[in-house]
Scaffold this motif. Structure first.
Motif, mmCIF file in Angstrom:
data_model
loop_
_atom_site.group_PDB
_atom_site.id
_atom_site.type_symbol
_atom_site.label_atom_id
_atom_site.label_comp_id
_atom_site.label_asym_id
_atom_site.label_seq_id
_atom_site.Cartn_x
_atom_site.Cartn_y
_atom_site.Cartn_z
ATOM 1 N N THR A 200 -5.635 26.705 -40.830
ATOM 2 C CA THR A 200 -5.718 26.287 -42.224
ATOM 3 C C THR A 200 -4.315 26.068 -42.772
ATOM 4 N N GLY A 201 -4.151 24.991 -43.517
ATOM 5 C CA GLY A 201 -2.848 24.662 -44.081
ATOM 6 C C GLY A 201 -1.909 23.975 -43.106
ATOM 7 N N TYR A 202 -2.397 23.614 -41.900
ATOM 8 C CA TYR A 202 -1.533 22.940 -40.920
ATOM 9 C C TYR A 202 -0.826 21.776 -41.599
ATOM 10 N N SER A 203 0.480 21.677 -41.424
ATOM 11 C CA SER A 203 1.319 20.841 -42.282
ATOM 12 C C SER A 203 1.531 19.397 -41.832
ATOM 13 N N ALA A 204 0.819 18.910 -40.843
ATOM 14 C CA ALA A 204 0.975 17.511 -40.419
ATOM 15 C C ALA A 204 -0.371 16.807 -40.432
ATOM 16 N N ASN A 205 -0.340 15.502 -40.682
ATOM 17 C CA ASN A 205 -1.554 14.705 -40.560
ATOM 18 C C ASN A 205 -1.901 14.577 -39.083
ATOM 19 N N ILE A 206 -3.185 14.570 -38.772
ATOM 20 C CA ILE A 206 -3.655 14.243 -37.429
ATOM 21 C C ILE A 206 -4.706 13.158 -37.611
ATOM 22 N N LEU A 207 -4.480 12.007 -36.981
ATOM 23 C CA LEU A 207 -5.353 10.855 -37.143
ATOM 24 C C LEU A 207 -6.228 10.645 -35.910
ATOM 25 N N THR B 24 3.140 9.403 -34.791
ATOM 26 C CA THR B 24 2.506 9.684 -36.084
ATOM 27 C C THR B 24 2.144 8.413 -36.844
ATOM 28 N N ALA B 25 2.381 7.234 -36.255
ATOM 29 C CA ALA B 25 2.054 5.984 -36.938
ATOM 30 C C ALA B 25 0.550 5.899 -37.170
ATOM 31 N N GLY B 26 0.180 5.367 -38.307
ATOM 32 C CA GLY B 26 -1.237 5.201 -38.612
ATOM 33 C C GLY B 26 -1.484 5.183 -40.095
ATOM 34 N N SER B 27 -2.752 5.210 -40.461
ATOM 35 C CA SER B 27 -3.150 5.115 -41.861
ATOM 36 C C SER B 27 -3.939 6.348 -42.290
ATOM 37 N N THR B 28 -3.478 6.992 -43.340
ATOM 38 C CA THR B 28 -4.248 8.111 -43.881
ATOM 39 C C THR B 28 -5.418 7.611 -44.727
ATOM 40 N N VAL B 29 -5.462 6.313 -45.020
ATOM 41 C CA VAL B 29 -6.591 5.731 -45.747
ATOM 42 C C VAL B 29 -7.771 5.547 -44.793
ATOM 43 N N THR B 30 -7.530 4.878 -43.655
ATOM 44 C CA THR B 30 -8.606 4.665 -42.675
ATOM 45 C C THR B 30 -8.759 5.859 -41.749
ATOM 46 N N GLY B 31 -7.707 6.659 -41.607
ATOM 47 C CA GLY B 31 -7.723 7.812 -40.722
ATOM 48 C C GLY B 31 -7.476 7.460 -39.270
ATOM 49 N N LEU B 32 -7.032 6.228 -38.986
ATOM 50 C CA LEU B 32 -6.839 5.780 -37.613
ATOM 51 C C LEU B 32 -5.368 5.773 -37.203
ATOM 52 N N SER B 33 -5.125 6.222 -35.993
ATOM 53 C CA SER B 33 -3.783 6.196 -35.425
ATOM 54 C C SER B 33 -3.361 4.760 -35.144
ATOM 55 N N ALA B 34 -2.058 4.519 -35.150
ATOM 56 C CA ALA B 34 -1.523 3.197 -34.816
ATOM 57 C C ALA B 34 -0.433 3.317 -33.758
ATOM 58 N N LEU B 35 -0.486 4.364 -32.928
ATOM 59 C CA LEU B 35 0.525 4.465 -31.894
ATOM 60 C C LEU B 35 0.267 3.425 -30.821
ATOM 61 N N ARG C 15 -17.122 19.402 -45.213
ATOM 62 C CA ARG C 15 -16.526 18.063 -45.125
ATOM 63 C C ARG C 15 -16.481 17.617 -43.666
ATOM 64 N N VAL C 16 -16.656 16.331 -43.448
ATOM 65 C CA VAL C 16 -16.527 15.720 -42.125
ATOM 66 C C VAL C 16 -15.577 14.541 -42.277
ATOM 67 N N SER C 17 -14.591 14.451 -41.380
ATOM 68 C CA SER C 17 -13.586 13.402 -41.507
ATOM 69 C C SER C 17 -13.066 12.996 -40.139
ATOM 70 N N ASN C 18 -12.562 11.771 -40.041
ATOM 71 C CA ASN C 18 -11.925 11.330 -38.802
ATOM 72 C C ASN C 18 -10.429 11.637 -38.805
ATOM 73 N N LYS C 19 -9.946 12.332 -39.846
ATOM 74 C CA LYS C 19 -8.535 12.696 -39.928
ATOM 75 C C LYS C 19 -8.383 14.091 -40.510
ATOM 76 N N TRP C 20 -7.259 14.727 -40.157
ATOM 77 C CA TRP C 20 -6.871 15.982 -40.787
ATOM 78 C C TRP C 20 -5.723 15.652 -41.725
ATOM 79 N N THR C 21 -5.888 15.948 -42.997
ATOM 80 C CA THR C 21 -4.839 15.687 -43.973
ATOM 81 C C THR C 21 -3.915 16.891 -44.040
ATOM 82 N N ALA C 22 -2.619 16.624 -43.966
ATOM 83 C CA ALA C 22 -1.611 17.687 -43.949
ATOM 84 C C ALA C 22 -1.838 18.694 -45.065
#
Length: 186
Positions: free
Chosen positions: A29-36, A124-135, A75-82
Motif C-alpha cells: 500500500t502506498g507504493y510510490s511508482a505507477n505500474i502500467l 516507465t513510458a506510457g499513459s496513466t489515462v489509458t493505463g497502458l505501457s509504451a515501452l 476497485r479493478v484497474s489495468n494500472k496501479w497509480t503511484a
C-alpha cells in the motif's frame, strides 16, 4: 507495414503450454511508482510486486490490479497509480518464463536479428489515462554476444508488420527472468 510508432509495452501473445494465466501477487500500500499494463515487474525483497527498471531481472508483466480503496469500495484497474492507499491488493502478473510476448521495436528488425537479445527503451513510458505501457524494444542494444532482457524469437504475424519495417513488431521471450537462469543469445 509497421511504419508508425504505436508502442503497447510487452504484450503477452501466447504460451507454449496453451494458457496465459496471470498469477496473483500483492503491491505494498502506498507504493510510490505507477505500474502500467504490459510493463515489466519484479518480485521485491518483501515478496510484493514492484516496477522493474532497465537492467533488472523480472518475472513478467503487470496485467492489472484489484484493491479496496480508503472509502471501502472494491476497485479493478489495468494500472496501479503511484501512492495509492489501499487494502486487500491483488496484482495480476504473467509469471511463466515460456510466455511469448509481442513488443514494438524503436527501429527496424531484420530476420537475421532473430535469436539476438535486446533491452527496453524507457520502461516507465506510457499513459496513466489509458493505463497502458509504451515501452519498446531498444534496437541500439541488439547483441549476439551478451545478455539482455529479451530474446527475439520471431517477427509477429500480422497484415501491417514485416521484417525490416521502421517499427517492427517482434515476438520475444524473457531472457533474464527473475526465477530462471539467464538464457544466452543463439
Amino acid at each position: 507495414m509497421s511504419t508508425t510508432s504505436q508502442p503497447f509495452g510487452l504484450r503477452p501473445a501466447y504460451s507454449p503450454s496453451g494458457v496465459i494465466r496471470p498469477t496473483a501477487y500483492s503491491i505494498i500500500t502506498g507504493y510510490s511508482a505507477n505500474i502500467l499494463q504490459n510493463q515489466p515487474v519484479k518480485i521485491a525483497a518483501n515478496g510484493t510486486i514492484e516496477a522493474a527498471a532497465i537492467g533488472d531481472r523480472f518475472v513478467g508483466t503487470f496485467q492489472g490490479v484489484e484493491f479496496t480503496d480508503t472509502d471501502g469500495r472494491r476497485r479493478v484497474s489495468n494500472k496501479w497509480t503511484a501512492s495509492t492507499a489501499a487494502t486487500d491488493i491483488v496484482a495480476y502478473v504473467t509469471l511463466d518464463p515460456t510466455i511469448v510476448y509481442e513488443i514494438q521495436a524503436n527501429g527496424s528488425i531484420a530476420v537475421t536479428d532473430i535469436g539476438s537479445q535486446a533491452d527496453f527503451t524507457t520502461i516507465t513510458a506510457g499513459s496513466t489515462v489509458t493505463g497502458l505501457s509504451a515501452l519498446m524494444l531498444d534496437t541500439a542494444t541488439l547483441t549476439n554476444s551478451g545478455n539482455a532482457a529479451l530474446r527475439i524469437i520471431g517477427i509477429a504475424s500480422g497484415p501491417d508488420n514485416a521484417a525490416g519495417d521502421n517499427y517492427t513488431i517482434v515476438e520475444v521471450q524473457v531472457s533474464e527472468h527473475q526465477n530462471v537462469a539467464d538464457r544466452a543469445a543463439y
